[in-house]
Motif scaffolding. Structure first.
Motif, PDB file in Angstrom:
ATOM      1  N   SER A 131      24.930  14.510  22.961  1.00  0.00           N
ATOM      2  CA  SER A 131      23.687  13.921  23.449  1.00  0.00           C
ATOM      3  C   SER A 131      22.853  13.376  22.297  1.00  0.00           C
ATOM      4  CB  SER A 131      22.889  14.969  24.228  1.00  0.00           C
ATOM      5  OG  SER A 131      22.493  16.032  23.379  1.00  0.00           O
ATOM      6  N   GLY A 132      21.819  12.637  22.630  1.00  0.00           N
ATOM      7  CA  GLY A 132      20.997  11.986  21.608  1.00  0.00           C
ATOM      8  C   GLY A 132      20.314  12.946  20.666  1.00  0.00           C
ATOM      9  N   ASN A 133      20.043  14.152  21.098  1.00  0.00           N
ATOM     10  CA  ASN A 133      19.421  15.165  20.231  1.00  0.00           C
ATOM     11  C   ASN A 133      20.312  16.390  20.068  1.00  0.00           C
ATOM     12  OD1 ASN A 133      19.253  16.015  22.836  1.00  0.00           O
ATOM     13  ND2 ASN A 133      17.077  16.628  22.762  1.00  0.00           N
ATOM     14  N   GLY A 134      21.625  16.171  20.156  1.00  0.00           N
ATOM     15  CA  GLY A 134      22.576  17.264  20.068  1.00  0.00           C
ATOM     16  C   GLY A 134      22.968  17.606  18.643  1.00  0.00           C
ATOM     17  N   VAL A 135      24.004  18.448  18.527  1.00  0.00           N
ATOM     18  CA  VAL A 135      24.445  18.943  17.225  1.00  0.00           C
ATOM     19  C   VAL A 135      24.955  17.806  16.346  1.00  0.00           C
ATOM     20  CG1 VAL A 135      26.112  20.448  16.064  1.00  0.00           C
ATOM     21  CG2 VAL A 135      25.006  21.209  18.176  1.00  0.00           C
ATOM     22  N   LEU A 136      25.732  16.881  16.921  1.00  0.00           N
ATOM     23  CA  LEU A 136      26.263  15.773  16.119  1.00  0.00           C
ATOM     24  C   LEU A 136      25.147  14.891  15.584  1.00  0.00           C
ATOM     25  CD1 LEU A 136      29.499  14.602  17.985  1.00  0.00           C
ATOM     26  CD2 LEU A 136      29.310  15.867  15.856  1.00  0.00           C
ATOM     27  N   HIS A 137      24.126  14.661  16.383  1.00  0.00           N
ATOM     28  CA  HIS A 137      22.970  13.873  15.907  1.00  0.00           C
ATOM     29  C   HIS A 137      22.291  14.595  14.744  1.00  0.00           C
ATOM     30  CE1 HIS A 137      19.278  11.500  15.930  1.00  0.00           C
ATOM     31  NE2 HIS A 137      18.617  12.642  15.967  1.00  0.00           N
ATOM     32  N   TRP A 138      22.143  15.903  14.859  1.00  0.00           N
ATOM     33  CA  TRP A 138      21.499  16.689  13.812  1.00  0.00           C
ATOM     34  C   TRP A 138      22.324  16.677  12.518  1.00  0.00           C
ATOM     35  CZ3 TRP A 138      23.059  21.582  11.758  1.00  0.00           C
ATOM     36  CH2 TRP A 138      22.104  22.181  10.914  1.00  0.00           C
ATOM     37  N   LEU A 139      23.668  16.701  12.634  1.00  0.00           N
ATOM     38  CA  LEU A 139      24.522  16.703  11.455  1.00  0.00           C
ATOM     39  C   LEU A 139      24.611  15.333  10.795  1.00  0.00           C
ATOM     40  CD1 LEU A 139      27.514  18.902  12.726  1.00  0.00           C
ATOM     41  CD2 LEU A 139      25.799  19.548  11.018  1.00  0.00           C
ATOM     42  N   ASP A 141      22.420  12.671  11.189  1.00  0.00           N
ATOM     43  CA  ASP A 141      21.140  11.991  10.928  1.00  0.00           C
ATOM     44  C   ASP A 141      20.797  11.906   9.439  1.00  0.00           C
ATOM     45  OD1 ASP A 141      18.706  10.743  12.022  1.00  0.00           O
ATOM     46  OD2 ASP A 141      17.697  12.506  11.169  1.00  0.00           O
ATOM     47  N   PRO A 142      21.025  12.953   8.617  1.00  0.00           N
ATOM     48  CA  PRO A 142      20.721  12.828   7.175  1.00  0.00           C
ATOM     49  C   PRO A 142      21.511  11.725   6.480  1.00  0.00           C
ATOM     50  CG  PRO A 142      20.995  15.131   7.790  1.00  0.00           C
ATOM     51  CD  PRO A 142      21.435  14.325   8.959  1.00  0.00           C
ATOM     52  N   PHE A 143      22.646  11.310   7.036  1.00  0.00           N
ATOM     53  CA  PHE A 143      23.468  10.255   6.439  1.00  0.00           C
ATOM     54  C   PHE A 143      23.195   8.886   7.070  1.00  0.00           C
ATOM     55  CE2 PHE A 143      25.805  14.281   6.325  1.00  0.00           C
ATOM     56  CZ  PHE A 143      26.035  14.414   4.960  1.00  0.00           C
ATOM     57  N   GLY A 144      22.168   8.802   7.880  1.00  0.00           N
ATOM     58  CA  GLY A 144      21.842   7.538   8.522  1.00  0.00           C
ATOM     59  C   GLY A 144      22.743   7.187   9.679  1.00  0.00           C
ATOM     60  N   LEU A 145      23.501   8.162  10.183  1.00  0.00           N
ATOM     61  CA  LEU A 145      24.411   7.937  11.304  1.00  0.00           C
ATOM     62  C   LEU A 145      23.877   8.633  12.548  1.00  0.00           C
ATOM     63  CD1 LEU A 145      27.771   8.583   9.401  1.00  0.00           C
ATOM     64  CD2 LEU A 145      26.694   6.379   9.883  1.00  0.00           C
ATOM     65  N   ASP A 146      24.520   8.372  13.659  1.00  0.00           N
ATOM     66  CA  ASP A 146      24.056   8.961  14.911  1.00  0.00           C
ATOM     67  C   ASP A 146      25.252   9.383  15.759  1.00  0.00           C
ATOM     68  OD1 ASP A 146      22.398   9.877  16.849  1.00  0.00           O
ATOM     69  OD2 ASP A 146      21.515   7.943  17.381  1.00  0.00           O
ATOM     70  N   SER A 147      24.981  10.192  16.741  1.00  0.00           N
ATOM     71  CA  SER A 147      26.013  10.625  17.682  1.00  0.00           C
ATOM     72  C   SER A 147      26.523   9.421  18.479  1.00  0.00           C
ATOM     73  CB  SER A 147      25.431  11.668  18.645  1.00  0.00           C
ATOM     74  OG  SER A 147      26.293  11.895  19.727  1.00  0.00           O
ATOM     75  N   PRO A 148      27.820   9.395  18.826  1.00  0.00           N
ATOM     76  CA  PRO A 148      28.336   8.267  19.606  1.00  0.00           C
ATOM     77  C   PRO A 148      27.762   8.195  21.013  1.00  0.00           C
ATOM     78  CG  PRO A 148      29.991   9.999  19.431  1.00  0.00           C
ATOM     79  CD  PRO A 148      28.875  10.369  18.512  1.00  0.00           C
ATOM     80  N   GLY A 149      27.066   9.240  21.449  1.00  0.00           N
ATOM     81  CA  GLY A 149      26.525   9.228  22.799  1.00  0.00           C
ATOM     82  C   GLY A 149      27.616   9.353  23.842  1.00  0.00           C
ATOM     83  N   TYR A 150      27.329   8.866  25.047  1.00  0.00           N
ATOM     84  CA  TYR A 150      28.282   8.969  26.141  1.00  0.00           C
ATOM     85  C   TYR A 150      29.000   7.635  26.339  1.00  0.00           C
ATOM     86  CZ  TYR A 150      25.281  12.996  27.065  1.00  0.00           C
ATOM     87  OH  TYR A 150      24.557  14.151  26.936  1.00  0.00           O
ATOM     88  N   GLY A 151      30.303   7.710  26.533  1.00  0.00           N
ATOM     89  CA  GLY A 151      31.110   6.508  26.720  1.00  0.00           C
ATOM     90  C   GLY A 151      32.564   6.796  26.418  1.00  0.00           C
TER      91      GLY A 151
END
Length: 281
Positions: A131-139, A141-151
């Motif tokens: 999700s947009g505020n999930g664990v992958l986003h948290w990991l 985010d410091p590298f300027g990347l984001d979670s792939p979301g749903y799809g």
């Protein structure tokens, strides 16, 4: 006494009940599926009409939407299979050749442990992480990347996780049967590690890899729950079957769509039969 003197007759009697059940429950259901695919639904009454026609197949192959869904489903299944094979092989090699016997048992249990958890629990766990505020986003985010979301990407990640044990265990079994002497001989003849892997280890364990791919490919091909949980607006063939059984109430067309994964798997099994993979299942 007669049964004691005729072991084949005894074996036949023992297997008759389960084989009869297999024929009725599995093969009978497949036969009913193929027959229903040639029927159609009355658009006014919603009842199944048992007149035979190829209209459902014409709709399936002529509609670009269904063609896209079919290619997407096959592509996702292939990608999940490749990802699982790449991840599973080094894990299985470490389990079979590097770990001690006690550690092997612990690792096998660790690999099998996720299979004891509920499918839905694992699916929704990945939904939370992606999700947009999930664990992958948290990991990331410091590298300027984001979670792939749903799809589609989320569907591939989730299915790869779900079916990974089904790839690891056959490869582990294949590597465990690999004679250490063949690896030693390759090294004695001057082959480096990569050459030994490419010329000795991979060819001898390839049937085990293919055996694992049968599980991951078939399970991904028929899945419809994971894409419902993390796929967003994406659809796979399983979703089309589910929607036509439920909301659309078009059982014949659902049967027609369901024949596609069955035919694909039959062709795949026919293609891999010569590799000896079926002996590793």
């Amino acid at each position: 006494m007669s049964l004691h003197r005729h072991p084949r007759l005894r074996l036949g009697l023992l297997l008759s009940a389960p084989m009869l059940w297999l024929g009725l429950a599995y093969l009978g259901a497949l036969a009913a599926l193929f027959v229903t695919a040639f029927w159609h639904t009355d658009v006014f009454t919603g009842k199944v009409v048992t007149d035979w026609s190829l209209d459902n197949f014409a709709t399936l192959f002529s509609d670009s939407v269904y063609r896209t869904i079919t290619f997407r489903t096959v592509g996702i299944a292939l990608l999940v299979t490749v990802i699982d094979a790449v991840i599973a092989f080094p894990m299985a090699y470490a389990m079979a050749k590097l770990a001690s016997p006690r550690t092997q048992r612990i690792l096998v249990i660790a690999v099998m442990t996720p299979l004891w958890a509920s499918y839905l629990v694992k699916g929704y766990a990945w939904r939370t992480m992606l999700s947009g505020n999930g664990v992958l986003h948290w990991l990331l985010d410091p590298f300027g990347l984001d979670s792939p979301g749903y799809g589609i990407a989320a569907t591939v990640i989730t299915l790869s996780y779900l079916w990974l044990p089904y790839m690891i265990l056959p490869i582990y079994a294949g590597l465990e049967r690999l004679p250490e002497s063949m690896v030693d001989v390759s090294g004695d003849l001057g082959a480096r590690s990569f050459r030994t892997f490419r010329s000795v280890i991979l060819p001898l364990t390839f049937p085990a890899v293919v055996a694992g791919s049968i599980f991951t490919f078939s399970l991904s091909l028929g899945d419809y729950i994971a894409v419902k949980i993390v796929g967003g607006t994406s659809q796979m063939l399983g979703n089309v079957v589910y929607d036509n059984i439920g909301a659309a109430n078009n059982l014949p067309f659902a049967a027609t769509v369901a024949t596609v994964p069955v035919v694909i798997m039959l062709l795949y099994l026919a293609a891999v039969r010569r590799t000896g993979a079926l002996d590793n299942i």
